[in-house]
Scaffold this motif. Structure first.
Motif, PDB file in Angstrom:
ATOM      1  N   TYR A 151       0.141 -10.273   9.425  1.00  0.00           N
ATOM      2  CA  TYR A 151      -0.564 -11.501   9.025  1.00  0.00           C
ATOM      3  C   TYR A 151       0.303 -12.302   8.063  1.00  0.00           C
ATOM      4  O   TYR A 151       0.749 -11.753   7.070  1.00  0.00           O
ATOM      5  N   PRO A 152       0.580 -13.587   8.406  1.00  0.00           N
ATOM      6  CA  PRO A 152       0.115 -14.311   9.588  1.00  0.00           C
ATOM      7  C   PRO A 152       0.533 -13.595  10.879  1.00  0.00           C
ATOM      8  O   PRO A 152       1.633 -13.083  10.984  1.00  0.00           O
ATOM      9  N   HIS A 153      -0.398 -13.650  11.841  1.00  0.00           N
ATOM     10  CA  HIS A 153      -0.263 -12.836  13.036  1.00  0.00           C
ATOM     11  C   HIS A 153       0.724 -13.435  14.036  1.00  0.00           C
ATOM     12  O   HIS A 153       0.730 -14.628  14.287  1.00  0.00           O
ATOM     13  N   MET A 154       1.554 -12.570  14.566  1.00  0.00           N
ATOM     14  CA  MET A 154       2.429 -12.914  15.672  1.00  0.00           C
ATOM     15  C   MET A 154       1.903 -12.192  16.910  1.00  0.00           C
ATOM     16  O   MET A 154       1.733 -10.969  16.856  1.00  0.00           O
ATOM     17  N   GLU A 197     -10.258 -11.445   1.617  1.00  0.00           N
ATOM     18  CA  GLU A 197     -11.335 -10.482   1.913  1.00  0.00           C
ATOM     19  C   GLU A 197     -10.974  -9.600   3.104  1.00  0.00           C
ATOM     20  O   GLU A 197     -11.254  -8.391   3.098  1.00  0.00           O
ATOM     21  N   GLN A 198     -10.352 -10.179   4.105  1.00  0.00           N
ATOM     22  CA  GLN A 198      -9.950  -9.394   5.265  1.00  0.00           C
ATOM     23  C   GLN A 198      -8.835  -8.409   4.913  1.00  0.00           C
ATOM     24  O   GLN A 198      -8.843  -7.262   5.367  1.00  0.00           O
ATOM     25  N   LEU A 199      -7.886  -8.850   4.097  1.00  0.00           N
ATOM     26  CA  LEU A 199      -6.816  -7.942   3.667  1.00  0.00           C
ATOM     27  C   LEU A 199      -7.380  -6.803   2.817  1.00  0.00           C
ATOM     28  O   LEU A 199      -6.946  -5.650   2.938  1.00  0.00           O
ATOM     29  N   GLU A 200      -8.351  -7.119   1.962  1.00  0.00           N
ATOM     30  CA  GLU A 200      -9.016  -6.064   1.182  1.00  0.00           C
ATOM     31  C   GLU A 200      -9.689  -5.061   2.093  1.00  0.00           C
ATOM     32  O   GLU A 200      -9.629  -3.842   1.857  1.00  0.00           O
ATOM     33  N   ALA A 201     -10.325  -5.551   3.154  1.00  0.00           N
ATOM     34  CA  ALA A 201     -10.997  -4.658   4.100  1.00  0.00           C
ATOM     35  C   ALA A 201      -9.990  -3.740   4.794  1.00  0.00           C
ATOM     36  O   ALA A 201     -10.256  -2.551   5.013  1.00  0.00           O
ATOM     37  N   LEU A 202      -8.822  -4.274   5.126  1.00  0.00           N
ATOM     38  CA  LEU A 202      -7.787  -3.461   5.760  1.00  0.00           C
ATOM     39  C   LEU A 202      -7.278  -2.373   4.810  1.00  0.00           C
ATOM     40  O   LEU A 202      -7.101  -1.215   5.220  1.00  0.00           O
ATOM     41  N   SER A 246       0.571 -12.113   0.476  1.00  0.00           N
ATOM     42  CA  SER A 246       1.114 -10.778   0.700  1.00  0.00           C
ATOM     43  C   SER A 246      -0.010  -9.767   0.551  1.00  0.00           C
ATOM     44  O   SER A 246      -0.843  -9.875  -0.353  1.00  0.00           O
ATOM     45  N   ILE A 247      -0.012  -8.764   1.411  1.00  0.00           N
ATOM     46  CA  ILE A 247      -1.042  -7.735   1.297  1.00  0.00           C
ATOM     47  C   ILE A 247      -0.869  -6.935   0.002  1.00  0.00           C
ATOM     48  O   ILE A 247      -1.819  -6.327  -0.499  1.00  0.00           O
ATOM     49  N   CYS A 292      -1.268   2.724  -0.351  1.00  0.00           N
ATOM     50  CA  CYS A 292      -1.354   3.038   1.082  1.00  0.00           C
ATOM     51  C   CYS A 292      -0.656   2.001   1.959  1.00  0.00           C
ATOM     52  O   CYS A 292      -0.845   2.014   3.181  1.00  0.00           O
ATOM     53  N   THR A 293       0.139   1.111   1.362  1.00  0.00           N
ATOM     54  CA  THR A 293       0.659  -0.027   2.118  1.00  0.00           C
ATOM     55  C   THR A 293       2.143  -0.253   1.882  1.00  0.00           C
ATOM     56  O   THR A 293       2.638  -0.121   0.764  1.00  0.00           O
ATOM     57  N   LEU A 294       2.839  -0.610   2.951  1.00  0.00           N
ATOM     58  CA  LEU A 294       4.184  -1.154   2.885  1.00  0.00           C
ATOM     59  C   LEU A 294       4.152  -2.569   3.452  1.00  0.00           C
ATOM     60  O   LEU A 294       3.309  -2.876   4.300  1.00  0.00           O
ATOM     61  N   GLU A 295       5.061  -3.414   2.993  1.00  0.00           N
ATOM     62  CA  GLU A 295       5.165  -4.752   3.585  1.00  0.00           C
ATOM     63  C   GLU A 295       6.616  -5.031   3.967  1.00  0.00           C
ATOM     64  O   GLU A 295       7.536  -4.838   3.169  1.00  0.00           O
TER      65      GLU A 295
END
Length: 380
Positions: free
Chosen positions: A173-176, A185-190, A217-218, A227-230
């Motif tokens: 995200y932004p989605h390819m 809010e969506q990133l928090e949910a992920l 950025s997430i 729990c995340t890498l970017e």
């Protein structure tokens, strides 16, 4: 000599094959306009090019470089993330420069996946996620992204599945290829979903600065580093695709795991490229404004072409592509783009190369000069 069994799990990259076909048509004298691939046709800034030129005569420029990159490069990445995303990262332990973010997909997969581990992959999504998963012996498990859900996963439905073997989840995200952006809010949910299921979440984020009103950025989500890498890249933002400069950011524990793989795969990025990357990351707001001005004009013209084909699209999508839904009754995506290629000498990417949910869609790249887009419109 018999090749390794792992090659049976992958095919040659679609664009590798299709562009060979396109080049063949060009060799025959066909006036092909390539709107299929997102390879920036613009140049990096003069400051970046001057920095590269000047750096090659510096002492030590042609020796092996650090596996972790120049300290100044990691500091420039940290400053960029702080300024542009409001994200604080330790340049000593939480950043690893890469030779393009594509290699990061392989390094991350090798660092965290054992044979048989499952990986959640977006459908549609970047094909390399699936290819690399298969090459390292993982098991690809697709999750659906659909227009009616804003190209965002149904996490409630996904939570009902057996996720006990899932180790990694790829998002972008932004989605390819769709250009859909995710809200905070969506990133928090992920992030919450990943934590609840013991999954390493990897966000592939190279499109935040192309026609995007709100770069995100997430890692800005509280607790995301657990729990995340970017992944990120200079390819799209600074027109440096051929330079192969990317980065992965996350906790020191996760970065060290990736470094164990990377340090056995290469001997460091060329000094001059690193110096050019530092100059790019220090670009002022005028760089981003000029970039968006060019892509805005191109996108407005591309919308005209899309409408001539009877397709529908999202005007609010971001990134350097226009993702379009084919009209009712149209040919399947791959047949449609082949007809356009051979009837109008225009190459467009079919949505199916990004997954089964890409059927019925096509994708136009904005890495095409205005006069060429106008010419394509005239051909219809």
């Amino acid at each position: 000599m018999v090749t390794a069994d792992r090659l049976n799990s992958v095919q040659e990259y679609y664009f590798s094959k299709k562009l060979r076909e396109v080049r063949g048509l060009i060799d025959q004298g066909k006036p092909i306009i390539n709107m299929g691939i997102g390879s920036p046709d613009l140049a990096p800034s003069p400051q970046v090019l001057e920095t590269l030129r000047d750096s090659i005569i510096e002492a030590g420029a042609h020796q092996y470089q650090s596996y972790q990159g120049l300290p100044q490069l990691r500091e420039a990445i940290a400053d960029f993330y702080q300024q542009m995303f409001g994200v604080s990262v330790d340049p000593s332990t939480e950043i690893l420069p890469l030779m393009g973010s594509k290699e990061g997909i392989m390094h991350i997969s090798m660092a965290f996946l054992n044979e048989g581990d499952e990986v959640l992959l977006p459908n549609p999504g970047y094909p390399t996620y699936a290819s690399v998963t298969n090459l390292v012996g993982g098991k690809a498990v697709n999750y659906d992204l659909k227009a009616e859900n804003g190209w965002f996963p149904d996490l409630e439905e996904l939570s009902k599945k057996d996720l006990s073997k899932v180790k990694l989840m790829w998002i972008s995200y932004p989605h390819m290829p769709t250009g859909a952006a995710a809200t905070i809010e969506q990133l928090e949910a992920l992030v919450n979903f990943a934590k609840a299921n013991g999954i390493l979440l990897v966000n592939d984020n190279p499109y935040s600065f192309v026609l995007s009103r709100n770069p995100t950025s997430i890692l800005s989500i509280a607790g995301a580093k657990d729990c995340t890498l970017e992944l990120n890249s200079l390819s799209k933002t600074f027109n440096m695709a051929g330079w192969r400069v990317g980065m992965v950011l996350g906790s020191s524990e996760h970065i060290n795991a990736v470094l164990k793989v990377k340090s056995n795969m290469d001997s460091g990025m060329f000094y001059g490229i690193q110096k050019g990357a530092i100059a790019a990351l220090q670009s002022g707001p005028e760089w981003f404004e000029a970039l968006d001005k060019v892509y805005t004009k191109r996108r407005e013209l591309m919308f005209q072409l899309v409408e001539k084909l009877g397709c529908t699209y999202d005007k609010n999508a971001v990134g350097m592509f226009v993702w379009c839904k084919l009209p009712n009754g149209a040919l399947p995506s791959e047949e449609f783009i082949d007809k356009v290629l051979y009837d109008k000498d225009i190459f467009i990417a079919p949505g199916t190369i990004f997954g089964s949910n890409g059927e019925g869609y096509i994708r136009f790249s904005l890495c095409v000069k205005e006069e060429k887009i106008k010419e394509a419109i005239e051909r219809f």
